[in-house]
Design a protein around this motif. Structure first.
Motif, PDB file in Angstrom:
ATOM      1  N   TYR A  79      40.858  42.461  39.378  1.00  0.00           N
ATOM      2  CA  TYR A  79      41.552  42.635  38.104  1.00  0.00           C
ATOM      3  C   TYR A  79      40.903  41.781  37.022  1.00  0.00           C
ATOM      4  CZ  TYR A  79      45.268  42.709  34.609  1.00  0.00           C
ATOM      5  OH  TYR A  79      45.964  42.856  33.433  1.00  0.00           O
ATOM      6  N   ALA A  80      40.519  40.552  37.384  1.00  0.00           N
ATOM      7  CA  ALA A  80      39.829  39.683  36.424  1.00  0.00           C
ATOM      8  C   ALA A  80      38.477  40.266  36.031  1.00  0.00           C
ATOM      9  CB  ALA A  80      39.649  38.285  37.019  1.00  0.00           C
ATOM     10  N   LEU A  81      37.790  40.881  36.986  1.00  0.00           N
ATOM     11  CA  LEU A  81      36.509  41.518  36.694  1.00  0.00           C
ATOM     12  C   LEU A  81      36.703  42.689  35.729  1.00  0.00           C
ATOM     13  CD1 LEU A  81      33.479  41.957  37.162  1.00  0.00           C
ATOM     14  CD2 LEU A  81      34.063  43.215  39.252  1.00  0.00           C
TER      15      LEU A  81
ATOM     16  N   SER B  18      41.592  35.110  36.931  1.00  0.00           N
ATOM     17  CA  SER B  18      42.922  35.623  37.196  1.00  0.00           C
ATOM     18  C   SER B  18      43.942  34.518  36.955  1.00  0.00           C
ATOM     19  CB  SER B  18      43.040  36.104  38.632  1.00  0.00           C
ATOM     20  OG  SER B  18      44.354  36.450  38.939  1.00  0.00           O
ATOM     21  N   VAL B  19      44.970  34.834  36.149  1.00  0.00           N
ATOM     22  CA  VAL B  19      45.997  33.845  35.833  1.00  0.00           C
ATOM     23  C   VAL B  19      47.244  34.067  36.672  1.00  0.00           C
ATOM     24  CG1 VAL B  19      45.185  33.536  33.481  1.00  0.00           C
ATOM     25  CG2 VAL B  19      46.846  35.320  33.963  1.00  0.00           C
ATOM     26  N   VAL B  20      47.170  35.022  37.579  1.00  0.00           N
ATOM     27  CA  VAL B  20      48.316  35.308  38.435  1.00  0.00           C
ATOM     28  C   VAL B  20      48.338  34.315  39.575  1.00  0.00           C
ATOM     29  CG1 VAL B  20      49.452  37.036  39.871  1.00  0.00           C
ATOM     30  CG2 VAL B  20      48.185  37.742  37.817  1.00  0.00           C
TER      31      VAL B  20
ATOM     32  N   SER C  71      28.988  40.656  35.130  1.00  0.00           N
ATOM     33  CA  SER C  71      30.336  40.220  34.773  1.00  0.00           C
ATOM     34  C   SER C  71      31.013  39.703  36.034  1.00  0.00           C
ATOM     35  CB  SER C  71      31.144  41.377  34.179  1.00  0.00           C
ATOM     36  OG  SER C  71      30.542  41.856  32.999  1.00  0.00           O
ATOM     37  N   ILE C  72      31.841  38.651  35.850  1.00  0.00           N
ATOM     38  CA  ILE C  72      32.412  37.972  37.007  1.00  0.00           C
ATOM     39  C   ILE C  72      33.918  37.807  36.842  1.00  0.00           C
ATOM     40  CG2 ILE C  72      32.343  35.895  38.459  1.00  0.00           C
ATOM     41  CD1 ILE C  72      29.555  35.335  37.390  1.00  0.00           C
ATOM     42  N   GLY C  73      34.637  38.100  37.920  1.00  0.00           N
ATOM     43  CA  GLY C  73      36.063  37.824  37.979  1.00  0.00           C
ATOM     44  C   GLY C  73      36.318  36.734  39.005  1.00  0.00           C
ATOM     45  N   ILE C  74      37.194  35.755  38.653  1.00  0.00           N
ATOM     46  CA  ILE C  74      37.430  34.600  39.522  1.00  0.00           C
ATOM     47  C   ILE C  74      38.918  34.427  39.782  1.00  0.00           C
ATOM     48  CG2 ILE C  74      36.943  32.156  39.913  1.00  0.00           C
ATOM     49  CD1 ILE C  74      34.999  32.207  37.635  1.00  0.00           C
ATOM     50  N   VAL C  75      39.237  33.972  40.976  1.00  0.00           N
ATOM     51  CA  VAL C  75      40.579  33.524  41.295  1.00  0.00           C
ATOM     52  C   VAL C  75      40.458  32.268  42.158  1.00  0.00           C
ATOM     53  CG1 VAL C  75      40.740  35.017  43.337  1.00  0.00           C
ATOM     54  CG2 VAL C  75      42.816  34.141  42.275  1.00  0.00           C
ATOM     55  N   THR C  76      41.287  31.275  41.845  1.00  0.00           N
ATOM     56  CA  THR C  76      41.308  30.022  42.613  1.00  0.00           C
ATOM     57  C   THR C  76      42.739  29.749  43.060  1.00  0.00           C
ATOM     58  OG1 THR C  76      39.449  29.113  41.369  1.00  0.00           O
ATOM     59  CG2 THR C  76      40.840  27.551  42.564  1.00  0.00           C
TER      60      THR C  76
END
Length: 382
Positions: free
Chosen positions: A362-364, A378-380, A339-344
């Motif tokens: 948090y996305a993970l 992550s939508v933050v 499982s992967i959490g991403i932020v850009t």
């Protein structure tokens, strides 16, 4: 003349003593042992040459020069071992060439050929031991500046030996070790310089290799072979700082293996370790060179993607996820997913690695909560 020979004897012996004292707590090393052998053999040979005109010629000429040939073969061979270029084929070639040279020199002596011929033969034969290590150090593009310098210096040594052979053709015995004159002085100075070059060069190159190995151990995770947490964080912070100046986007991926604890409990920790290692190798081979890939700890891994927007990072993350899901590790009795959490974000002076980690973590968590084997972003806004 005897003073010079005695100085060479003690120069080689003290080199061995000092290196052994420095390396007394190190494990045995093939290159060092070969270098020791070359120093001892050369010390014995120069000691035997002290008895020129007092001991039988076979002892002070044939045996002494034969030992010098052996020492001349062992020393450059130890440099080849340091370069990891002393293969079995090269070893056989060196041994064969050494035997041929010694047989040739003994034959020349037994045929009562002139000293001039012996000088020419010995000079050319010795230079051939040096040429290949010098070529390797000069031609290797990945070699350090020190290795290149050593290669050029050894090339100069080889050229000087050829010059001595040419001089012997025109000047005869005047270039001999035991003929007083300008050429004798030049030869003795050359012997000192060659000894210093070989001794100092080997010590520095072996120390350089030890430093590189220590840096590798300090920078890479022992199990997976990728960056450890400390090095990953250092490189990532430097990368963020560079991207902030260019005002480029940056993406941070955090992922772990789904139900990794169950893998360890069911198949054992040795299989769990194999899963981590194989997964890291598979992902590392799929990433671009500029990507920074490291292990945070346990089964948690992170990837920093410089100059990568949301669409690009999502494509990379999906490629990684699907690759792991569809790959079959033949040596393992299981398959698994991640499982992967991403932020850009757009990198700025306020962008910190800890913030990227928190948002992707948090996305993970959301990916795990939504059923695993998926990607969440992550939508933050940071």
């Amino acid at each position: 003349m005897k003073t010079v020979f005695i100085s060479l004897v003690f120069g080689h012996i003290f080199t061995v003593i000092l290196i052994r004292a420095y390396r007394q707590n190190y494990t045995k090393d093939r290159a060092v042992n070969m270098f020791y052998a070359s120093k001892w053999v050369q010390a014995i040979a120069w000691f035997m040459l002290l008895f020129q005109n007092t001991a039988p010629d076979f002892f002070s000429i044939v045996a002494a020069n034969s030992l010098l040939f052996i020492g001349a073969a062992f020393e450059p061979a130890s440099f080849l071992v340091l370069q990891k270029a002393f293969s079995r084929k090269v070893c056989h070639l060196y041994i064969g060439w050494m035997v041929i040279i010694i047989i040739g020199f003994v034959s020349i002596y037994l045929l009562n050929v002139t000293e001039t011929t012996r000088i020419i033969y010995a000079s050319i034969a010795t230079s051939l031991f040096i040429l290949y290590p010098a070529y390797r150090m000069i031609s290797d593009r990945q070699a350090s500046s020190l290795q290149h310098l050593m290669g050029y210096l050894y090339s100069i040594v080889a050229i000087s030996l050829w010059c001595r052979a040419i001089s012997a053709i025109y000047l005869g015995n005047e270039v001999g070790l035991f003929t007083t004159g300008m050429y004798q002085t030049f030869t003795f100075l050359s012997l000192y310089l060659i000894m210093i070059l070989g001794n100092t060069g080997f010590v520095l190159l072996s120390k350089e290799q030890a430093d590189v190995e220590l840096l590798r151990i300090a920078s890479y995770d022992e199990l997976t072979g990728i960056l450890n947490r400390r090095t990953f964080m250092i490189q990532s912070k430097n990368c963020i700082h560079t991207l902030a100046k260019k005002q480029q986007s940056i993406s941070y991926l955090l992922f772990d293996i789904d139900h990794y604890k169950n893998i360890n409990d069911t198949y054992g920790h040795h299989v769990g370790d194999r899963v981590l290692r194989d997964m890291a190798i598979l992902i590392a081979n799929s990433l671009e060179e500029q990507a920074i890939f490291g292990r945070y700890g346990g089964d948690e891994f992170a990837i920093l993607l410089p100059d990568t927007d949301e669409q690009q990072s999502s494509q990379i993350a999906e490629q990684i996820r699907s690759t792991i899901e569809n790959h079959r590790f033949h040596a393992l009795p299981l398959s698994y997913t991640i499982s992967i959490g991403i932020v850009t974000v757009l990198a700025t002076s306020d962008t910190h690695l800890s913030m990227l980690y928190q948002r992707s973590d948090y996305a993970l968590y959301q990916a795990k909560h939504a059923g695993r084997n998926r990607i969440e972003r992550s939508v933050v806004t940071i």
